[in-house]
Scaffold this motif. Structure first.
Motif, mmCIF file in Angstrom:
data_model
loop_
_atom_site.group_PDB
_atom_site.id
_atom_site.type_symbol
_atom_site.label_atom_id
_atom_site.label_comp_id
_atom_site.label_asym_id
_atom_site.label_seq_id
_atom_site.Cartn_x
_atom_site.Cartn_y
_atom_site.Cartn_z
ATOM 1 N N THR A 381 8.718 33.292 -7.635
ATOM 2 C CA THR A 381 8.531 33.934 -6.339
ATOM 3 C C THR A 381 8.994 32.971 -5.264
ATOM 4 O OG1 THR A 381 6.529 34.975 -7.224
ATOM 5 C CG2 THR A 381 6.900 35.141 -4.843
ATOM 6 N N THR A 382 9.890 33.414 -4.396
ATOM 7 C CA THR A 382 10.399 32.548 -3.343
ATOM 8 C C THR A 382 9.297 32.287 -2.321
ATOM 9 O OG1 THR A 382 12.613 33.450 -3.639
ATOM 10 C CG2 THR A 382 12.190 32.244 -1.598
ATOM 11 N N PRO A 383 8.988 31.019 -2.048
ATOM 12 C CA PRO A 383 7.905 30.724 -1.095
ATOM 13 C C PRO A 383 8.273 31.158 0.316
ATOM 14 C CG PRO A 383 9.074 28.715 -1.691
ATOM 15 C CD PRO A 383 9.608 29.791 -2.581
ATOM 16 N N SER A 384 7.269 31.343 1.117
ATOM 17 C CA SER A 384 7.495 31.717 2.515
ATOM 18 C C SER A 384 6.435 31.044 3.375
ATOM 19 C CB SER A 384 7.416 33.247 2.685
ATOM 20 O OG SER A 384 6.162 33.735 2.244
ATOM 21 N N VAL A 385 6.666 31.043 4.671
ATOM 22 C CA VAL A 385 5.676 30.550 5.624
ATOM 23 C C VAL A 385 5.096 31.791 6.298
ATOM 24 C CG1 VAL A 385 5.249 29.087 7.628
ATOM 25 C CG2 VAL A 385 7.019 28.444 5.957
ATOM 26 N N GLY A 386 3.939 32.234 5.779
ATOM 27 C CA GLY A 386 3.433 33.530 6.230
ATOM 28 C C GLY A 386 4.440 34.605 5.846
ATOM 29 N N ASN A 387 4.836 35.409 6.808
ATOM 30 C CA ASN A 387 5.858 36.414 6.560
ATOM 31 C C ASN A 387 7.223 35.978 7.091
ATOM 32 O OD1 ASN A 387 4.272 38.317 5.176
ATOM 33 N ND2 ASN A 387 3.406 39.058 7.107
ATOM 34 N N TYR A 388 7.398 34.653 7.245
ATOM 35 C CA TYR A 388 8.717 34.081 7.524
ATOM 36 C C TYR A 388 9.344 33.799 6.162
ATOM 37 C CZ TYR A 388 12.282 30.679 8.926
ATOM 38 O OH TYR A 388 13.464 30.014 9.105
ATOM 39 N N PHE A 389 10.365 34.579 5.801
ATOM 40 C CA PHE A 389 10.871 34.562 4.438
ATOM 41 C C PHE A 389 11.984 33.537 4.252
ATOM 42 C CE2 PHE A 389 9.489 39.070 5.112
ATOM 43 C CZ PHE A 389 8.279 38.919 4.448
ATOM 44 N N MET A 390 11.918 32.834 3.113
ATOM 45 C CA MET A 390 12.901 31.815 2.792
ATOM 46 C C MET A 390 13.983 32.334 1.856
ATOM 47 S SD MET A 390 11.952 29.215 4.552
ATOM 48 C CE MET A 390 12.971 27.918 3.858
ATOM 49 N N SER A 391 13.898 33.574 1.448
ATOM 50 C CA SER A 391 14.950 34.120 0.594
ATOM 51 C C SER A 391 16.159 34.497 1.437
ATOM 52 C CB SER A 391 14.436 35.345 -0.163
ATOM 53 O OG SER A 391 14.053 36.351 0.746
ATOM 54 N N GLU A 392 17.304 34.543 0.775
ATOM 55 C CA GLU A 392 18.537 34.912 1.465
ATOM 56 C C GLU A 392 18.453 36.349 1.954
ATOM 57 O OE1 GLU A 392 23.010 36.019 0.148
ATOM 58 O OE2 GLU A 392 22.209 34.190 -0.751
ATOM 59 N N GLY A 393 19.103 36.639 3.063
ATOM 60 C CA GLY A 393 19.151 38.007 3.578
ATOM 61 C C GLY A 393 20.044 38.876 2.707
ATOM 62 N N SER A 394 20.824 39.723 3.283
ATOM 63 C CA SER A 394 21.781 40.580 2.570
ATOM 64 C C SER A 394 21.109 41.599 1.658
ATOM 65 C CB SER A 394 22.768 39.735 1.744
ATOM 66 O OG SER A 394 23.429 38.803 2.562
ATOM 67 N N GLY A 395 19.857 41.950 1.942
ATOM 68 C CA GLY A 395 19.209 43.016 1.197
ATOM 69 C C GLY A 395 18.516 42.606 -0.076
#
Length: 807
Positions: A381-395
Motif C-alpha cells: 500500500t503506497t503510504p500517504s500523509v493523511g489524504n495527501y497521496f504519494m502515488s503517481e497520478g494518471s488515474g
C-alpha cells in the motif's frame, strides 16, 4: 469409382503425413556457442571471508560456481515493518533468493534536509531481516525510481526550482550526493564486501527511456515530465520500444557513470551494479548489467493484443524491447521486471491471470536469461500523509499497490505464487547446471507469431551434448487448445534424444515443461526424462533429487546403462534403465544410493525446502510452510486442519499448540502428519447499510489466536473504497478479481474506529470495459450503470509454529 477411392485414400494419407509432420519436431544443438568473455567488465567483488561474485558475458558466478539469481521485488516502504519478517519468509518459501527494493527519495526526504529512516522507512532493519532469512538484496537507490510513486520518487520540493533533474546539473548532483550519503550511512556494514546481504545496487531507472508526471500537473494540461530538459522529447510512458534512438546517449552515459561514482563514494559498493537496459535506456558501459523487462498486460498501452513475450528467442542476442543501447555480447541477459502482475488505471484495467506467470518464465529462461526478476513479487500500500497521496497520478490507485502480484497487498497469496515455485526452486538448486548452457532455437521458430496457437513453442538450452528442453502452451489474450500427439527430437554430439523415447505426449493448454537430457545429478547419469526437475538437497550426507510429473505426459526417467534401482520397478531399453512413475502419486526410489522423488505437479506446488544447507528437509502441505531455522511455521487459510509430509522422516514435529496425529505413511522415508488447531470464529460485524455501503465493526478484534482475518468482496462495479478515521486506507479499481483486505495491519485502529466500504457503480460508457473479460461484463439493458456485490466472505488465517526434533 475405384479411381475416386484411390484419390480419397491418397488425400487421407497426405493429411496424415502432414499432421505427423506438424506434431513431430526436431532440433540440432551440435553447433551451439559455448564461449564466454571474462575480465572485461568493471563488476565483481569479494568479502572478508573470501567469497567472490564475478560476472562474465553470459552468467554470474559465486565462488567460481555459476548461479542464477531469482529476484523478487518488494517495497519495504509499502508494507508495515512489524510484518516484514513474515513476508520475507513467504518470499523465501516461494523460491526467491534476492529481494529487490526501492529507496524512494520523496518518502525519506519529504521535507528538504529532513531525512526519515524510521518505522516503515527503516531500510536498515529491512536489510538486516533479509540477511536473517538468508536472502540477498538488490538495492535500487535511484535517485529517480518511478515505481508508480509520486514524481517517480523525486521530492516535491525540487519542482519549480531552476534545476535540470536527472542530469549533471551541479545543484541536482548536490542533492543526489546528500541522498546517497544518507543511504550509505544507513547501510554501513550490510554490503557484500562486509559480509552483508547487499550484492547489487541499481542506479537510476529507465534513464533516457521513461519518466513520470510531476504531481503538480493540471488536468487537461500538457504533461510535465520528470526528465532532463534535453530528454523530454525522447522519453515515453512506461516500458516500450524506442525506435527513434537516443541522440543524447553520450551525455546520458556520462550522467550514469557519474551516479555510479557518487554511489561508490557514499559507500554503496557492491559486486553487481544494474541499470535498466530496454529501449535505448542508457547504462553504465562495462560498469553495470543491463537488466530487462517483459510485460504482457501493460496499462500504459491501449488495446488487448497478444504480446511477443511468450515466443522463444535468443534473448541474449535479441533482448525484449530492442533495439538497445549496448553491445549484447558483453553482458549476461538478466531480467529485473517480468510482469508477475500489473497496476491498473481508471481507464485501462488489464487483468493478469496467475496462470500467465509460469509460462512467461519458462519462455524467458529457455530463451537464455540467466537471472529472473519479478515486478512485483509482493504488493503493498503506497503510504500517504493523511489524504495527501504519494502515488503517481494518471488515474492509478491512490493507495493500493497490490499489483495483482504473487503475494498481494495484505500478504495474501495468489495462484501464481504456487506455480512460480516450480521454476524458482529449479533455478535455485539446479541453476549452476543450467547457467552455462546457451539457447538453441528450431529453424522454424522465426515464423511463429503470437497469434499462432497450433505450433509447439519450444527451445533448448545446451552445450552440444547435455541440456534442457523448454516448452509451453500459453499466449496472453488468446484461448489455447491442447497440443496432442507431440514428439521432440534433440540432435546432440552423442546422438539423438527423443521426447518421449516412444510414442507421443500432449501439452495441455496453459501448461509448460522443462525436461533434462544427458545430465548428471549427483553422479547419476540421466539420458532423458519426461519429468521436470524441482529441487535437490542434502540431509546428513544423503542426497535427494525431487522432480515432478505433468498432467497428460507419461512420467519416465531413462538412466544411462545398467543402474541399481531400489524402491520401484524398472525395465531395460536399449541397454538403459527405465523408471516409469505413477503420475497420480508420490514416487520414491534410490539409484546407486541417490534418492529420487517424483511428485504429481499439484504436490510439487505444495512442496517447500527448509533448513540449512547440508541439513535440509522437504515439507509438502496445503498450508504455506515458512522456514524459521529452529522451527517451521504453517499458515493455513480458513482451515484449522493441516496435513503435511516430511522427507526424510527422521524428525518428530512438536507443535506449539493443537492436536498432532501420525497418519499412514506413503513411504518408509516420508512421514505423514495431521495437525488440528482449535477452531476460531470471527467476532467482527460487517453490516450492509444500503446497496453500496458496508460498515465494519471490529472493536473486539482479537488476533492472538489467528494470524489474520481477511474480508473479501466479490463484486462487479466501478471501484471500491476503504475509509477509516476520515482517511483513505486502500482502494480497488475493478478488474474482475475479488477484492481482499487484511485486517491485521489495522487491528489497533479498529479498536476505536469503524471501517467503511463504499462501492461505485460501473457506467455503461466506462472507458475500461474493453479490458474486462466478456463473462463479467454486465447486461446494462436500458440502465446507464450497474453494481452487484455478492455476500462478503470473512476468512480466518491460522498460523502455528512447529519444531522438528531429530529422532
Amino acid at each position: 469409382m475405384l479411381k475416386y477411392k484411390k484419390l480419397v485414400l491418397l488425400f487421407i494419407c497426405c493429411c496424415s503425413i502432414e499432421t505427423i509432420a506438424q506434431n513431430s519436431y526436431a532440433i540440432d544443438i551440435t553447433k551451439v556457442k559455448t564461449e564466454v568473455l571474462r575480465g572485461h567488465l568493471d563488476l565483481g567483488g569479494n568479502n572478508k571471508t573470501g567469497d567472490t561474485i564475478t560476472v562474465n558475458s553470459f552468467y554470474l558466478e559465486h565462488n567460481r560456481k555459476a548461479f542464477i539469481p531469482v529476484i523478487g521485488e518488494f517495497h519495504f516502504s509499502r508494507y508495515p515493518n512489524q510484518y516484514w519478517d513474515e513476508e520475507l519468509k513467504k518470499m523465501k518459501a516461494g523460491g526467491i533468493t534476492v529481494v529487490a527494493t526501492y529507496v524512494f527519495w520523496n518518502l525519506h526526504e519529504f521535507k528538504e534536509g529532513v531525512f526519515d529512516w524510521k518505522a516503515d522507512l527503516d531500510v536498515r532493519k529491512f536489510t538486516e531481516l533479509c540477511a536473517k532469512n538468508g536472502l540477498q538484496v538488490l538495492m535500487r537507490i535511484g535517485p529517480f525510481a518511478h515505481g508508480e510513486m509520486r514524481n517517480g520518487g523525486l521530492p516535491d520540493w525540487l519542482y519549480g526550482r531552476p534545476i535540470d533533474v536527472r542530469s549533471n546539473d551541479p545543484m541536482y548532483l548536490f542533492y543526489t550526493i546528500r541522498f546517497y550519503k544518507e543511504i550509505g550511512q544507513q547501510l554501513t556494514g550490510l554490503l557484500f564486501k562486509d559480509g552483508g546481504p547487499i550484492i547489487g545496487v541499481q542506479i537510476e531507472n529507465e534513464y533516457q527511456h521513461s519518466s513520470a508526471p510531476w504531481g503538480f500537473t493540471y488536468t487537461d494540461a500538457p504533461k510535465e515530465r520528470t526528465a532532463a530538459g534535453r530528454d523530454k522529447k525522447i522519453v515515453q510512458d512506461g516500458v516500450g520500444i524506442n525506435e527513434q534512438g537516443n541522440e543524447f546517449a553520450n551525455v546520458g552515459k556520462d550522467h550514469m557513470k557519474t551516479l555510479k561514482e557518487l554511489a561508490i563514494k557514499a559507500g554503496l559498493i557492491a559486486p553487481i551494479y544494474t541499470a535498466t537496459g530496454w529501449g535505448y535506456a542508457t547504462i553504465i558501459e562495462k560498469g553495470s548489467i543491463p537488466v530487462m523487462a517483459g510485460y504482457a498486460y501493460p496499462f500504459w498501452t491501449a488495446g488487448n493484443s497478444p504480446s511477443p513475450f511468450y515466443l522463444f528467442k535468443n534473448i541474449h542476442q535479441q533482448p525484449d524491447y530492442a533495439p538497445v543501447s549496448y553491445d549484447v555480447n558483453l553482458y549476461p541477459s538478466m531480467a529485473a521486471e517480468l510482469g508477475t502482475g500489473m497496476a491498473v488505471t481508471y481507464a485501462r484495467r488489464p487483468r493478469v491471470p496467475g496462470e500467465s506467470f509460469l509460462p512467461m518464465m519458462v519462455r524467458t529462461v529457455g530463451s537464455g536469461t540467466n537471472g529472473l526478476g519479478f515486478y512485483m513479487y509482493h504488493g503493498g500500500t503506497t503510504p500517504s500523509v493523511g489524504n495527501y497521496f504519494m502515488s503517481e497520478g494518471s488515474g492509478l490507485n491512490n493507495k493500493s499497490y497490490d499489483y495483482q502480484s504473487p503475494i498481494g497487498e495484505f500478504g495474501n497469496l495468489s495462484s501464481g505464487y504456487f506455480s512460480l515455485k516450480l521454476i524458482n526452486y529449479f533455478l535455485k538448486t539446479y541453476g549452476d547446471d543450467l547457467a552455462p548452457l546457451y539457447p538453441v532455437l528450431p529453424e522454424t521458430n522465426a515464423a511463429i507469431k503470437a497469434e499462432n496457437t497450433e505450433t509447439l513453442r519450444y527451445a533448448v538450452r545446451g552445450d552440444g551434448t547435455k541440456g534442457y528442453l523448454f516448452m509451453h502452451n500459453f499466449q496472453d489474450h488468446l484461448k489455447m487448445n491442447d497440443l496432442k500427439n507431440l514428439s521432440v527430437t534433440v540432435q546432440t554430439k552423442t546422438g539423438a534424444v527423443k521426447f518421449p523415447e516412444s510414442g507421443t505426449f500432449t501439452l495441455k493448454a496453459g501448461s509448460s515443461a522443462i525436461f533434462p537430457f544427458n545430465v548428471n545429478y549427483n553422479g547419476v547419469a540421466i539420458k532423458m526424462a519426461t519429468v521436470q526437475p524441482l529441487c535437490r538437497f542434502e540431509n546428513q550426507t544423503k542426497k535427494y533429487n525431487v522432480l515432478f510429473a505433468l498432467d497428460a505426459i507419461a512420467p519416465e526417467i531413462v538412466f544411462k546403462g545398467k543402474q541399481k534401482v531400489v524402491g520401484i520397478q524398472t525395465e531395460t531399453r536399449n541397454g538403459n534403465t527405465v523408471v516409469k512413475c505413477n503420475s497420480q502419486q508420490i514416487n520414491e526410489f534410490e539409484v546407486n544410493g541417490i534418492s529420487f522423488l517424483v511428485l504429481p505437479e499439484k504436490e510439487a506446488q505444495k512442496a517447500y525446502l527448509i533448513g540449512e544447507s547440508g541439513n535440509q528437509k522437504l515439507i509438502i502441505s496445503e498450508a504455506v510452510v515458512l522456514d524459521a531455522k529452529e522451527k517451521i511455521s504453517l499458515i493455513s487459510s480458513n482451515n484449522e486442519q493441516i496435513n503435511f509430509y516430511v522427507l526424510p522422516n527422521d524428525a518428530r514435529p512438536t507443535p506449539a499448540e493443537g492436536k498432532l496425529e501420525k497418519m499412514k505413511s506413503i513411504s518408509k522415508k516420508i512421514s505423514n502428519w495431521r495437525l488440528t488447531l482449535p477452531k476460531v470464529a470471527s467476532d467482527i460485524k460487517l453490516i450492509q447499510t444500503d446497496n453500496s455501503h458496508f460498515v465494519l465493526k471490529a472493536g473486539s478484534l482479537d488476533l492472538s489466536k489467528v494470524n489474520d482475518l481477511f474480508v473479501t468482496f466479490d463484486y462487479r462495479g466501478d471501484r471500491g473504497i476503504c475509509m477509516m478515521n476520515g482517511e483513505l486506507q486502500t482502494d480497488n479499481l475493478y478488474t474482475s478479481k475479488a477484492w481482499t483486505i487484511g485486517l491485521k495491519k489495522y487491528q489497533e485502529a479498529l479498536k476505536s474506529n469503524d471501517m467503511y466500504f463504499y462501492f461505485m457503480p460501473m457506467q455503461k460508457d466506462a472507458p475500461y470495459l474493453s479490458y474486462l473479460d466478456k463473462e463479467v461484463l454486465p447486461d446494462f439493458g436500458e440502465k446507464k450503470s450497474f453494481l452487484e456485490i455478492k455476500q462478503p466472505i470473512i476468512s480466518v488465517e491460522y498460523k502455528v509454529n512447529v519444531v522438528l526434533k531429530t529422532n
